[in-house]
Design an enzyme around this catalytic site. Sequence first.
Site, PDB file in Angstrom:
ATOM      1  N   ASP A 108      55.466  27.517  62.713  1.00 29.20           N
ATOM      2  CA  ASP A 108      56.311  28.290  63.631  1.00 29.20           C
ATOM      3  C   ASP A 108      55.480  28.962  64.734  1.00 29.20           C
ATOM      4  OD1 ASP A 108      58.731  29.216  64.447  1.00 29.20           O
ATOM      5  OD2 ASP A 108      59.049  30.610  62.793  1.00 29.20           O
ATOM      6  N   GLY A 109      56.145  29.282  65.840  1.00 35.90           N
ATOM      7  CA  GLY A 109      55.484  30.073  66.881  1.00 35.90           C
ATOM      8  C   GLY A 109      55.023  29.290  68.097  1.00 35.90           C
ATOM      9  N   ARG A 162      56.850  30.553  71.343  1.00 36.03           N
ATOM     10  CA  ARG A 162      56.402  31.902  71.708  1.00 36.03           C
ATOM     11  C   ARG A 162      54.963  31.902  72.206  1.00 36.03           C
ATOM     12  NH1 ARG A 162      58.465  34.535  66.268  1.00 36.03           N
ATOM     13  NH2 ARG A 162      58.940  32.352  65.848  1.00 36.03           N
ATOM     14  N   HIS A 184      54.300  22.981  71.861  1.00 33.87           N
ATOM     15  CA  HIS A 184      54.404  21.869  70.905  1.00 33.87           C
ATOM     16  C   HIS A 184      53.184  20.954  70.999  1.00 33.87           C
ATOM     17  CE1 HIS A 184      58.285  23.358  70.082  1.00 33.87           C
ATOM     18  NE2 HIS A 184      58.915  22.827  71.101  1.00 33.87           N
ATOM     19  N   SER A 221      63.400  19.931  61.681  1.00 28.81           N
ATOM     20  CA  SER A 221      64.455  20.161  60.690  1.00 28.81           C
ATOM     21  C   SER A 221      65.762  19.521  61.155  1.00 28.81           C
ATOM     22  CB  SER A 221      64.677  21.663  60.499  1.00 28.81           C
ATOM     23  OG  SER A 221      65.390  22.183  61.614  1.00 28.81           O
ATOM     24  N   THR A 222      66.673  19.361  60.237  1.00 33.60           N
ATOM     25  CA  THR A 222      67.991  18.815  60.587  1.00 33.60           C
ATOM     26  C   THR A 222      68.701  19.727  61.583  1.00 33.60           C
ATOM     27  OG1 THR A 222      68.738  19.836  58.509  1.00 33.60           O
ATOM     28  CG2 THR A 222      68.379  17.449  58.494  1.00 33.60           C
ATOM     29  N   ASN A 282      67.113  21.238  64.069  1.00 35.09           N
ATOM     30  CA  ASN A 282      66.423  21.225  65.375  1.00 35.09           C
ATOM     31  C   ASN A 282      67.134  20.371  66.422  1.00 35.09           C
ATOM     32  OD1 ASN A 282      63.081  21.422  63.944  1.00 35.09           O
ATOM     33  ND2 ASN A 282      64.359  23.035  64.731  1.00 35.09           N
ATOM     34  N   ARG A 307      54.011  30.299  56.128  1.00 39.25           N
ATOM     35  CA  ARG A 307      54.827  30.290  57.333  1.00 39.25           C
ATOM     36  C   ARG A 307      54.109  31.109  58.404  1.00 39.25           C
ATOM     37  NH1 ARG A 307      61.259  30.394  58.560  1.00 39.25           N
ATOM     38  NH2 ARG A 307      61.035  30.217  60.829  1.00 39.25           N
ATOM     39  N   GLU A 340      53.563  30.354  45.618  1.00 37.57           N
ATOM     40  CA  GLU A 340      53.123  31.592  46.282  1.00 37.57           C
ATOM     41  C   GLU A 340      53.461  31.452  47.761  1.00 37.57           C
ATOM     42  OE1 GLU A 340      51.874  33.380  42.827  1.00 37.57           O
ATOM     43  OE2 GLU A 340      52.085  34.247  44.845  1.00 37.57           O
TER      44      GLU A 340
HETATM   45  C1  LIG Z   1      59.064  15.051  65.513  1.00 38.84           C
HETATM   46  C2  LIG Z   1      58.727  16.480  65.700  1.00 38.84           C
HETATM   47  C3  LIG Z   1      57.266  16.786  65.638  1.00 38.84           C
HETATM   48  C4  LIG Z   1      56.790  17.953  66.234  1.00 38.84           C
HETATM   49  C5  LIG Z   1      55.447  18.239  66.183  1.00 38.84           C
HETATM   50  N1  LIG Z   1      55.003  19.410  66.736  1.00 38.84           N
HETATM   51  C6  LIG Z   1      55.920  20.365  67.325  1.00 38.84           C
HETATM   52  C7  LIG Z   1      56.463  21.366  66.410  1.00 38.84           C
HETATM   53  C8  LIG Z   1      55.640  21.807  65.307  1.00 38.84           C
HETATM   54  C9  LIG Z   1      54.187  22.020  65.574  1.00 38.84           C
HETATM   55  C10 LIG Z   1      53.405  20.750  65.484  1.00 38.84           C
HETATM   56  C11 LIG Z   1      53.624  19.863  66.682  1.00 38.84           C
HETATM   57  N2  LIG Z   1      54.625  17.352  65.567  1.00 38.84           N
HETATM   58  N3  LIG Z   1      53.283  17.387  65.354  1.00 38.84           N
HETATM   59  C12 LIG Z   1      52.962  16.299  64.637  1.00 38.84           C
HETATM   60  C13 LIG Z   1      54.100  15.560  64.392  1.00 38.84           C
HETATM   61  C14 LIG Z   1      54.217  14.328  63.626  1.00 38.84           C
HETATM   62  C15 LIG Z   1      55.392  14.070  62.919  1.00 38.84           C
HETATM   63  C16 LIG Z   1      55.493  12.937  62.155  1.00 38.84           C
HETATM   64  C17 LIG Z   1      54.432  12.075  62.104  1.00 38.84           C
HETATM   65  F1  LIG Z   1      54.537  10.965  61.321  1.00 38.84           F
HETATM   66  C18 LIG Z   1      53.268  12.312  62.809  1.00 38.84           C
HETATM   67  C19 LIG Z   1      53.154  13.447  63.564  1.00 38.84           C
HETATM   68  C20 LIG Z   1      55.148  16.241  64.981  1.00 38.84           C
HETATM   69  N4  LIG Z   1      56.455  15.925  65.011  1.00 38.84           N
END
Ligand SMILES: CCc1cc(N2CCCCCC2)n2ncc(-c3ccc(F)cc3)c2n1
Length: 255
Positions: free
Chosen positions: A32-33, A36, A49, A77-78, A80, A203, A222
């Site tokens: 998270d975050g 922000r 991101h 998440s579902t 999002n 988290r 935990e």
């Molecule tokens: C599909 C949304 C999403 C967002 C996201 N963020 C954005 C939000 C959270 C922070 C991390 C960076 N990441 N970072 C890696 C993946 C990732 C997912 C599956 C995979 F098989 C390989 C890489 C990723 N996927």
Amino acid sequence: MFAFLNKNDPAETTTPAIDPQRIPAHVAIIMDGNGRWAKARHLPRIAGHKEGMNTVKKVTIAASDLGVKVLTLYAFSTENWKRPTDEVNYLMQLPVSFFDTFVPDLVKNNVQVQVMGYTDKLPAKTQKAVNDAIADTKDCDGMILNFALNYGSRSEIVSGIQAIAAQVQAGELAVTDIDEATVDQALMTAPLAPYHDPDLLIRTSGEERISNFLLWQIAYSELVFTDVKWPDFTATTLKACIADYQSRDRRFGGL
Ligand SMILES: CCc1cc(N2CCCCCC2)n2ncc(-c3ccc(F)cc3)c2n1
């Protein structure tokens, strides 16, 4: 039960001492975050991101080096899907970017990729990137990097109940034989056995909510809440969370 880290040292400037013999086997993280973090820097949310994905790479290697067996990351998440279309479109290409640049490092570190969630609902390009990465790392027998992608715990539990009910209806299972192991095997974390339940759930960014993540699986986990935003999370932050985990006296309901 749970604690809030970084009251006095948000930057985690000191590397905490951890016992290499008591590393949590399964670590799960709600990342998270990111929005922000970007807002604080007058950047667009997608910059958070993008930086968050870089943190995924760094923390994956750090967790593997520490001896973590399973690292589960809540990526999408579902719920999002309710975000603005341009942000969802950007997020959906992150797995493509991740694997375009990081699969060689995953293989070099013997990390196996797994994904849990309703991946059939993802864009075709996202699904291909995920399936290719799973195929490219299937022979790795080190840490499992498990992404929760289009995942929601209540939906997961409903799907599991439907699968169990179908077994009963087919005469493959007696109602009186349904036990906790039956539920474990019906959930999306079943392939992670024997490490399907997180020992430690982290988290980031100061929120103290579970947000429909691994509700069944965290019964004895935990919980560590840190105010560090995910893009600022480092190997040192991970060690601080593990040090806090190691300071706990886990009783699993006993005295
Ligand atoms: C599909 C949304 C999403 C967002 C996201 N963020 C954005 C939000 C959270 C922070 C991390 C960076 N990441 N970072 C890696 C993946 C990732 C997912 C599956 C995979 F098989 C390989 C890489 C990723 N996927």
